[in-house]
Structure formats: C-alpha cells, structure tokens
Design an enzyme around this catalytic site. Structure first.
Site, PDB file in Angstrom:
ATOM      1  N   ALA A 164      -4.510 -26.014 -11.591  1.00  0.00           N
ATOM      2  CA  ALA A 164      -3.810 -26.150 -10.296  1.00  0.00           C
ATOM      3  C   ALA A 164      -3.743 -24.816  -9.569  1.00  0.00           C
ATOM      4  CB  ALA A 164      -2.401 -26.682 -10.527  1.00  0.00           C
ATOM      5  N   SER A 187     -12.017 -17.256 -11.411  1.00  0.00           N
ATOM      6  CA  SER A 187     -13.041 -17.423 -10.380  1.00  0.00           C
ATOM      7  C   SER A 187     -13.948 -16.214 -10.268  1.00  0.00           C
ATOM      8  CB  SER A 187     -12.327 -17.643  -9.043  1.00  0.00           C
ATOM      9  OG  SER A 187     -13.237 -17.555  -7.976  1.00  0.00           O
ATOM     10  N   TYR A 235      -6.857 -14.889  -2.561  1.00  0.00           N
ATOM     11  CA  TYR A 235      -7.210 -15.859  -3.598  1.00  0.00           C
ATOM     12  C   TYR A 235      -7.776 -15.151  -4.830  1.00  0.00           C
ATOM     13  CZ  TYR A 235      -9.884 -19.290  -6.175  1.00  0.00           C
ATOM     14  OH  TYR A 235     -10.394 -20.052  -7.196  1.00  0.00           O
ATOM     15  N   LYS A 253      -6.140 -14.781  -8.650  1.00  0.00           N
ATOM     16  CA  LYS A 253      -6.780 -15.220  -9.904  1.00  0.00           C
ATOM     17  C   LYS A 253      -6.839 -14.066 -10.909  1.00  0.00           C
ATOM     18  CE  LYS A 253      -7.344 -19.491  -9.310  1.00  0.00           C
ATOM     19  NZ  LYS A 253      -6.765 -20.464 -10.256  1.00  0.00           N
ATOM     20  N   ASN A 276     -20.134 -21.106  -8.418  1.00  0.00           N
ATOM     21  CA  ASN A 276     -20.028 -22.140  -7.371  1.00  0.00           C
ATOM     22  C   ASN A 276     -20.145 -23.540  -7.975  1.00  0.00           C
ATOM     23  OD1 ASN A 276     -20.693 -19.583  -5.918  1.00  0.00           O
ATOM     24  ND2 ASN A 276     -20.486 -20.955  -4.169  1.00  0.00           N
ATOM     25  N   HIS A 332     -14.199 -26.581   3.155  1.00  0.00           N
ATOM     26  CA  HIS A 332     -14.638 -25.198   3.355  1.00  0.00           C
ATOM     27  C   HIS A 332     -15.870 -24.827   2.545  1.00  0.00           C
ATOM     28  CE1 HIS A 332     -10.886 -24.571   5.463  1.00  0.00           C
ATOM     29  NE2 HIS A 332     -10.258 -25.111   4.449  1.00  0.00           N
ATOM     30  N   ARG A 360     -19.912 -15.133   7.567  1.00  0.00           N
ATOM     31  CA  ARG A 360     -18.504 -15.465   7.320  1.00  0.00           C
ATOM     32  C   ARG A 360     -17.858 -14.249   6.664  1.00  0.00           C
ATOM     33  NH1 ARG A 360     -17.136 -20.667   3.625  1.00  0.00           N
ATOM     34  NH2 ARG A 360     -17.950 -19.277   2.004  1.00  0.00           N
ATOM     35  N   GLY A 384     -16.140 -11.686   4.405  1.00  0.00           N
ATOM     36  CA  GLY A 384     -15.817 -11.691   2.979  1.00  0.00           C
ATOM     37  C   GLY A 384     -16.893 -12.291   2.088  1.00  0.00           C
TER      38      GLY A 384
HETATM   39  N1  UDP Z   1     -21.972 -21.568   3.770  1.00  0.00           N
HETATM   40  C1  UDP Z   1     -22.702 -21.764   4.923  1.00  0.00           C
HETATM   41  N2  UDP Z   1     -22.295 -22.730   5.789  1.00  0.00           N
HETATM   42  C2  UDP Z   1     -21.202 -23.512   5.566  1.00  0.00           C
HETATM   43  C3  UDP Z   1     -20.440 -23.289   4.368  1.00  0.00           C
HETATM   44  C4  UDP Z   1     -20.865 -22.307   3.500  1.00  0.00           C
HETATM   45  O1  UDP Z   1     -23.704 -21.079   5.185  1.00  0.00           O
HETATM   46  O2  UDP Z   1     -20.870 -24.365   6.412  1.00  0.00           O
HETATM   47  C5  UDP Z   1     -22.420 -20.541   2.824  1.00  0.00           C
HETATM   48  C6  UDP Z   1     -21.406 -19.447   2.534  1.00  0.00           C
HETATM   49  O3  UDP Z   1     -21.510 -18.430   3.492  1.00  0.00           O
HETATM   50  C7  UDP Z   1     -21.824 -19.006   1.139  1.00  0.00           C
HETATM   51  C8  UDP Z   1     -22.405 -20.272   0.496  1.00  0.00           C
HETATM   52  O4  UDP Z   1     -22.648 -21.179   1.581  1.00  0.00           O
HETATM   53  O5  UDP Z   1     -22.859 -18.067   1.242  1.00  0.00           O
HETATM   54  C9  UDP Z   1     -21.427 -20.933  -0.466  1.00  0.00           C
HETATM   55  O6  UDP Z   1     -20.193 -21.040   0.213  1.00  0.00           O
HETATM   56  P1  UDP Z   1     -18.989 -21.844  -0.402  1.00  0.00           P
HETATM   57  O7  UDP Z   1     -17.857 -21.793   0.593  1.00  0.00           O
HETATM   58  O8  UDP Z   1     -19.432 -23.200  -0.842  1.00  0.00           O
HETATM   59  O9  UDP Z   1     -18.607 -21.050  -1.725  1.00  0.00           O
HETATM   60  P2  UDP Z   1     -18.231 -19.506  -1.964  1.00  0.00           P
HETATM   61  O10 UDP Z   1     -19.489 -18.846  -2.399  1.00  0.00           O
HETATM   62  O11 UDP Z   1     -17.672 -18.966  -0.684  1.00  0.00           O
HETATM   63  O12 UDP Z   1     -17.231 -19.580  -3.057  1.00  0.00           O
END
Ligand code: UDP
Length: 334
Positions: free
Chosen positions: A74, A117, A141, A145, A176, A191, A285, A287
């Site tokens: 959780a 994570s 986040y 963790k 992932n 997300h 995006r 980060g």
């Molecule tokens: N990503 C993307 N478009 C989206 C959602 C995610 O290009 O609409 C990319 C994101 O930038 C990352 C990869 O997909 O490089 C995996 O993202 P996710 O959020 O699934 O997992 P994360 O790696 O952030 O934990």
C-alpha cells in the site's frame, strides 16, 4: 500461516495475493480502496477495508490468529503527482509505514516484505543498476520509498540491540511493472505508459512520447519493463525465505536487465493490436531519467527468482486484460 497484504486490492497487490494463493499461502488484504478495487481481490480472500495510516485498523488485521508476516504494498505511487503533493506521499508512504511497523512489533509480527522502487535511484550514472548503486531519489515518492527501506533497517537493528526476537525484512525494488497475470486485473494508472497507450488506442487518441531527444538509441527514454506476475512471484520467494529464517539481503532490484525504449513499446503495442500506432512527440517529462535498467542477479542468486515473461507477453496480457474490462464496461483509469 497467513500473510497480510497491504494494498492487496491494487494492480500489483492483487497479483501478489493471487501468487500466494496459487502456492497455498493464505492472505488477508488491508486496503483503503483509494486506488485499489474490490473486484481485483481474488475470490476467497478477505478484504479488510482500512488504511495503513489508521493504527486500530492495522492492529485488527495483524492480530488475527496465525499472521506470519506482511507484504507491504500500500502506497501513493505516482512520482509525478508526489512532486506537487509531497506531504501526501510522506503521510501515506512514510507515516503509514511507521504505523504499520509499530503495529507489527506490538502484534509480534516480524516478517515484512516491502514494496520499494527503482525511483530510489533517481538518474543513475551507470548502464546497469545494482542494489549498491547510489540512491539519489528525485521525487518525494522516491524519497518516501527510500525512507521506508531505512525504517525497516532501523527496526531490525533496534530489535537486535534490544535483544528482541529478530525482525526480518527485505525490500523489493520494482522497475517498470506492466502486463497482467489475472485476466480481470489491469493497471489503472492514469500516469503510466502502458495504460495510457492502451486507453489511447482504444479511444482513438494519439499518445505522446515525452521527449525523443535523450541520449538513447532512438532518442526516447529506456526502461526495464517487468511482468507483474514475475514481480508477484518474487514476493512469494521473499516471504518464504523470511518465514524459513533464511538470511536474505535488505533489498533486491526486480527487472529483466533489458532496456526498452518508449518507441519500442509503441511498436510492440502496434504488433499486438495488429495495426500501426501513431504518436506525437512532446516535451520531456520533468524528472524522467534517460535510461534505468537493472541487474537482478542478486534476486536470482538469493531467492532463486528470474523473470519468466518477455515483452510481447507483457503487452499482450495487458491488452487482453484491458479488453476484458472494456467488454464489461469497467475499463477506466484512475
Ligand atoms: N511516457 C511517455 N508518454 C506517456 C507516459 C509515459 O512517453 O504518456 C514515458 C515516460 O516518459 C517514461 C516511460 O514512458 O520514459 C515510462 O513511464 P511510466 O510513467 O510508465 O513509468 P516510470 O518510468 O516513470 O516509472
């Protein structure tokens, strides 16, 4: 002997519960249904509706007869959201874990498998992360963790110093997590890449690749995708090792050691659905590390665990589960 699975009504937690059931290990789910769903809890498993931040609710499940350990899944899990709402992450992921551990000690439940994570690493400066790669989380986040891992370590050390019964734990750092191992359970995250892609192709929308100017072979980010059923089976192996009193490491990285780009995922989705998937390219995006891929040699050596599923199976199973939900009219993210 029974294991309490916090977050057992969620996408990953319900797979853990199912993996335990398949091995004949009973479990009880504690879930506040914030992102979990009642329908995801496998038949025959008790769902106790409550939050890990509610000490009496936690105490009630931990004091059931025969509770041997806790798998603590959780959490609030969206790294991007956590940047905007940091105190929520700390309240649930840190304070919730503190309460859970406090109640574990009071109930004398002394085996804990913690969901950690890849986010604890931030942007690693190595092509293949190991458990010992420096931890530089870049979001509340990821920080929460890492603090969770420290809480476990500190509780175990205190038990030793105080001459108490050993407190045994390990943290499983998921990379992932994708796919589906239960036909009716899918990733509900609004997300993450997989559910966003599947919803987009179903609804005729064009997905966006977040940046294709990274220093990677095709310019899009590279990740280590792992099937949720493989992640679930690692919990069984870890729980068994703890229950048997075996000495295991404080943390294991769970991945496949194979880097896959966003564009390669889109191509794999196109392959599974049998038609091209067009996409836009948007800004990066914040980060997002360019690449994060892990070795799972330690999990293999200590837990006898290896990932079984390949990328095609991950995409196919995710697509199938999404379509089962779509056919039932229950497919929605969030
Ligand atoms: N990503 C993307 N478009 C989206 C959602 C995610 O290009 O609409 C990319 C994101 O930038 C990352 C990869 O997909 O490089 C995996 O993202 P996710 O959020 O699934 O997992 P994360 O790696 O952030 O934990």
């Amino acid at each position: 002997m029974t294991w309490v699975v916090t977050g057992g009504a969620g996408y990953i937690g319900s797979h853990v519960v199912a993996a335990f059931a398949a091995e004949g290990i009973p479990s009880i789910v504690l879930d506040d249904l914030n992102s979990g769903r009642t329908a995801f809890v496998p038949d025959g498993v008790e769902l106790h509706h409550g939050s890990i931040t509610d000490a009496p609710a936690v105490a009630e499940v931990l004091r059931r007869p025969g509770v041997e350990g806790v798998v603590h899944v959780a959490a609030l899990k969206y790294a991007g959201v956590s940047v905007r709402e940091p105190l929520d992450s700390y309240r649930v992921n840190v304070e919730g874990t503190r309460i859970l551990l406090d109640e574990c000690l009071k109930a004398d439940v002394r085996n804990v498998v913690f969901s950690s994570s890849a986010a604890v690493f931030g942007t690693p400066d190595t092509d293949l992360v190991t458990e010992d790669t420096p931890k530089n989380p870049e979001s509340p986040y990821g920080e929460s963790k890492l603090i969770g891992e420290w809480l476990l370590r500190d509780v175990a050390r205190a038990a030793e110093l105080n001459g108490d019964r050993p407190f045994r734990h390990t943290s499983l750092r998921y990379f992932n997590v994708v796919g589906s191992g239960i036909p009716t359970v899918y990733d509900v995250s609004p997300h993450n890449l997989f559910p966003i892609l599947l919803a987009a192709v179903t609804e005729g929308r064009t997905p966006t690749v977040f940046g294709d100017d990274y220093a990677t072979p095709d310019g899009s980010c590279v990740r280590d995708y792992i099937h949720v059923a493989d992640v679930a089976s690692a919990h069984v192996a870890a729980a068994r090792a703890l229950a048997a009193g075996r000495d295991i490491a404080p943390a294991y990285n769970l991945g496949r050691g194979e880097g896959v780009s966003v564009k390669e995922i889109i191509a794999a989705v196109a392959d599974v659905i049998g038609r091209p998937v067009s996409y836009d390219v948007g800004p990066r995006r914040p980060g997002d590390p360019a690449r994060i891929v892990t070795s799972s040699e330690r999990a293999q050596a200590d837990l006898g665990w290896t990932a079984q599923y390949d990328l095609h199976e991950m995409v196919q199973s995710a697509w199938d589960a999404w379509n089962v939900a779509a056919a039932e009219g229950t497919a929605r993210l969030g």
